[in-house]
Motif scaffolding. Structure first.
Motif, PDB file in Angstrom:
ATOM      1  N   UNK A  15       1.374  67.385  82.448  1.00 35.75           N
ATOM      2  CA  UNK A  15       1.758  66.191  83.190  1.00 35.75           C
ATOM      3  C   UNK A  15       1.772  64.981  82.263  1.00 35.75           C
ATOM      4  N   UNK A  16       2.840  64.199  82.283  1.00 29.29           N
ATOM      5  CA  UNK A  16       2.887  63.000  81.437  1.00 29.29           C
ATOM      6  C   UNK A  16       2.014  61.894  82.018  1.00 29.29           C
ATOM      7  N   UNK A  17       1.545  61.022  81.145  1.00 31.11           N
ATOM      8  CA  UNK A  17       0.747  59.882  81.591  1.00 31.11           C
ATOM      9  C   UNK A  17       1.621  58.875  82.327  1.00 31.11           C
ATOM     10  N   UNK A  18       1.045  58.245  83.322  1.00 30.97           N
ATOM     11  CA  UNK A  18       1.713  57.173  84.057  1.00 30.97           C
ATOM     12  C   UNK A  18       0.905  55.889  83.900  1.00 30.97           C
ATOM     13  N   UNK A  19       1.625  54.784  83.707  1.00 34.07           N
ATOM     14  CA  UNK A  19       0.978  53.493  83.478  1.00 34.07           C
ATOM     15  C   UNK A  19       1.441  52.493  84.530  1.00 34.07           C
ATOM     16  N   UNK A  64      16.856  53.806  82.106  1.00 32.11           N
ATOM     17  CA  UNK A  64      15.398  53.690  81.971  1.00 32.11           C
ATOM     18  C   UNK A  64      14.667  54.199  83.210  1.00 32.11           C
ATOM     19  N   UNK A  65      15.330  54.164  84.342  1.00 30.72           N
ATOM     20  CA  UNK A  65      14.700  54.592  85.590  1.00 30.72           C
ATOM     21  C   UNK A  65      15.013  56.047  85.911  1.00 30.72           C
ATOM     22  N   UNK A  66      16.253  56.450  85.697  1.00 28.21           N
ATOM     23  CA  UNK A  66      16.695  57.762  86.168  1.00 28.21           C
ATOM     24  C   UNK A  66      16.564  58.858  85.115  1.00 28.21           C
ATOM     25  N   UNK A  67      16.698  58.519  83.822  1.00 26.30           N
ATOM     26  CA  UNK A  67      16.806  59.546  82.790  1.00 26.30           C
ATOM     27  C   UNK A  67      15.584  59.673  81.888  1.00 26.30           C
ATOM     28  N   UNK A  68      14.560  58.880  82.095  1.00 29.16           N
ATOM     29  CA  UNK A  68      13.381  58.928  81.227  1.00 29.16           C
ATOM     30  C   UNK A  68      12.448  60.044  81.669  1.00 29.16           C
ATOM     31  N   UNK A  69      11.926  60.790  80.683  1.00 27.70           N
ATOM     32  CA  UNK A  69      10.993  61.874  80.999  1.00 27.70           C
ATOM     33  C   UNK A  69       9.643  61.718  80.295  1.00 27.70           C
ATOM     34  N   UNK A  70       9.488  60.674  79.489  1.00 27.15           N
ATOM     35  CA  UNK A  70       8.220  60.475  78.804  1.00 27.15           C
ATOM     36  C   UNK A  70       8.224  59.227  77.951  1.00 27.15           C
ATOM     37  N   UNK A  71       7.144  59.086  77.163  1.00 29.46           N
ATOM     38  CA  UNK A  71       6.968  57.896  76.337  1.00 29.46           C
ATOM     39  C   UNK A  71       6.268  58.272  75.041  1.00 29.46           C
ATOM     40  N   UNK A  72       6.807  57.792  73.928  1.00 27.67           N
ATOM     41  CA  UNK A  72       6.207  58.016  72.618  1.00 27.67           C
ATOM     42  C   UNK A  72       5.233  56.883  72.333  1.00 27.67           C
ATOM     43  N   UNK A  73       3.960  57.220  72.350  1.00 25.95           N
ATOM     44  CA  UNK A  73       2.925  56.188  72.187  1.00 25.95           C
ATOM     45  C   UNK A  73       2.933  55.584  70.784  1.00 25.95           C
ATOM     46  N   UNK A 121      13.685  54.344  91.792  1.00 24.38           N
ATOM     47  CA  UNK A 121      13.071  53.024  91.656  1.00 24.38           C
ATOM     48  C   UNK A 121      12.038  52.785  92.754  1.00 24.38           C
ATOM     49  N   UNK A 122      12.339  53.240  93.963  1.00 23.02           N
ATOM     50  CA  UNK A 122      11.393  53.081  95.074  1.00 23.02           C
ATOM     51  C   UNK A 122      10.075  53.798  94.807  1.00 23.02           C
ATOM     52  N   UNK A 123      10.143  54.930  94.109  1.00 19.49           N
ATOM     53  CA  UNK A 123       8.925  55.666  93.780  1.00 19.49           C
ATOM     54  C   UNK A 123       8.083  54.932  92.740  1.00 19.49           C
ATOM     55  N   UNK A 124       8.722  54.081  91.947  1.00 23.08           N
ATOM     56  CA  UNK A 124       8.037  53.391  90.859  1.00 23.08           C
ATOM     57  C   UNK A 124       7.570  51.991  91.246  1.00 23.08           C
ATOM     58  N   UNK A 125       8.300  51.345  92.138  1.00 27.96           N
ATOM     59  CA  UNK A 125       8.131  49.915  92.389  1.00 27.96           C
ATOM     60  C   UNK A 125       7.502  49.655  93.753  1.00 27.96           C
ATOM     61  N   UNK A 161       4.520  48.136  89.305  1.00 30.80           N
ATOM     62  CA  UNK A 161       5.441  49.200  88.900  1.00 30.80           C
ATOM     63  C   UNK A 161       4.660  50.248  88.130  1.00 30.80           C
ATOM     64  N   UNK A 162       5.004  51.518  88.351  1.00 31.29           N
ATOM     65  CA  UNK A 162       4.370  52.641  87.666  1.00 31.29           C
ATOM     66  C   UNK A 162       5.461  53.458  86.976  1.00 31.29           C
ATOM     67  N   UNK A 163       5.265  53.732  85.691  1.00 29.77           N
ATOM     68  CA  UNK A 163       6.247  54.518  84.950  1.00 29.77           C
ATOM     69  C   UNK A 163       5.569  55.241  83.791  1.00 29.77           C
ATOM     70  N   UNK A 164       6.373  55.973  83.024  1.00 34.12           N
ATOM     71  CA  UNK A 164       5.838  56.686  81.864  1.00 34.12           C
ATOM     72  C   UNK A 164       5.409  55.727  80.752  1.00 34.12           C
ATOM     73  N   UNK A 165       5.983  54.533  80.757  1.00 37.20           N
ATOM     74  CA  UNK A 165       5.718  53.569  79.687  1.00 37.20           C
ATOM     75  C   UNK A 165       5.048  52.314  80.236  1.00 37.20           C
ATOM     76  N   UNK A 166       3.954  51.858  79.618  1.00 38.73           N
ATOM     77  CA  UNK A 166       3.335  50.602  80.062  1.00 38.73           C
ATOM     78  C   UNK A 166       4.253  49.411  79.833  1.00 38.73           C
ATOM     79  N   UNK A 167       5.090  49.488  78.791  1.00 43.80           N
ATOM     80  CA  UNK A 167       6.021  48.392  78.515  1.00 43.80           C
ATOM     81  C   UNK A 167       7.130  48.334  79.564  1.00 43.80           C
TER      82      UNK A 167
END
Length: 307
Positions: free
Chosen positions: A47-51, A117-126, A166-170, A185-191
């Motif tokens: 599972x990827x991290x969510x921020x 950024x909302x539909x096609x992202x699957x992770x984040x490179x820290x 977007x509704x799932x994130x925002x 907002x919650x996503x794979x990337x804190x930024x």
């Protein structure tokens, strides 16, 4: 007395039998627990991290129009479509509903190109602090969409499909006790989470400014026409006061970036993930494995007895 003694012996015997069955099948239970522990561990680390990023807002107080309170001015203001009675609560509720709307998302997404950024992202490179896109959906080099949506020939996902993500994130909510507004907002990337919060706040203020500016311009145009048509001094004075009030609205809209909502606590890029809780997932897997292991041992013991 004898019945109670026999009952106690029977209970002790039952507990002894249960313990004996469990002890006899302890290795099978252990194997099952280990199996579920491995499965839950693999699932947890997959599972990827969510921020999460969030900001606290309050409604901006614009009270310049309240000074126009004469009967003539109030009546003329109504004919001109000017309403000075809208409270802060109404403005806040309207702003919140707009932020939840498809219209709000589509205009913001088009302006800042947020669909990928909302539909096609699957992770984040820290390490590089960059988004990782699903290559089967979006080509980051050519900036083109790869696959089409189900049942459609178009390659780019529709606004509604991206909006569902977007509704799932925002989220935007209002505290009924303090009247403060929370935007998160919650996503794979804190930024990205911080960016979505900041953009949404700027965009709702922009929408409010543009709507109020358009309304004020139309009101001023109408009031100036009425000033030219009327010969009554009192009416002309009242109309001039209304024009002045609408002119103040225009000036405020151009000068104030926080036209509708003012930020009390700004959003930050989170340093710690908000989910998943991998320890809880693994512990849950251990518990499930232990329960299934015991059930398997008892069922197997009953099967052997029946044979």
């Amino acid at each position: 007395m004898t019945d109670r003694f026999n009952s106690n012996n029977e209970i002790d015997l039952n507990f002894y039998e249960l313990f004996h069955i469990i002890w006899k099948g302890r290795y099978r239970i252990l194997y099952i627990v280990v199996f579920f522990a491995i499965i839950s561990f693999i699932y947890a680390i997959s599972l990827p991290n969510l921020y999460k990023s969030e900001a606290t807002l309050t409604t901006t107080d614009r009270s310049f129009g309240s000074s126009i309170s004469s009967p003539v001015s109030s009546g003329l203001a109504g004919f001109a479509g000017i309403n000075f009675s809208n409270g802060l609560d109404n403005r806040a509720e309207e702003g919140i509903e707009i932020m939840k709307s498809l219209y709000f998302f589509t205009t913001m997404s088009d302006e800042h190109d947020l669909a990928a950024d909302i539909f096609a992202v699957k992770g984040w490179d820290e390490k590089t602090r960059s988004l990782i896109y699903d290559s089967t959906i979006y080509n980051t080099t050519s900036k083109e969409w790869i696959v089409g949506t189900e049942g459609k020939k178009q390659s780019k996902p529709s606004y509604q499909e991206v909006y569902e993500k977007f509704e799932e994130m925002f989220s935007v909510t209002k505290d009924r006790n303090t009247n403060f507004i929370n935007v998160s907002a919650i996503s794979y990337s804190p930024d990205l989470s911080k960016r979505l919060v900041d953009l949404s706040i700027d965009h709702i203020n922009k929408i409010a400014r543009e709507a109020e500016t358009e309304k004020a311009l139309k009101s001023i145009e109408y009031l100036n026409r009425q000033i030219e048509l009327t010969e009554l001094a009192e009416v002309r004075q009242a109309l001039s006061s209304l024009v002045q009030s609408e002119t103040e609205t225009l000036l405020l809209a151009k000068a104030s970036p926080d036209f509708l909502f003012k930020v009390l606590d700004p959003a930050f890029s989170a340093e710690k993930k908000v989910s998943p809780s991998r320890v809880i997932i693994i512990l849950f897997g251990l518990i499930i494995g232990f329960v299934i292991g015991i059930l398997y041992v008892f069922l197997n013991n009953n099967r052997v007895k029946n044979e």
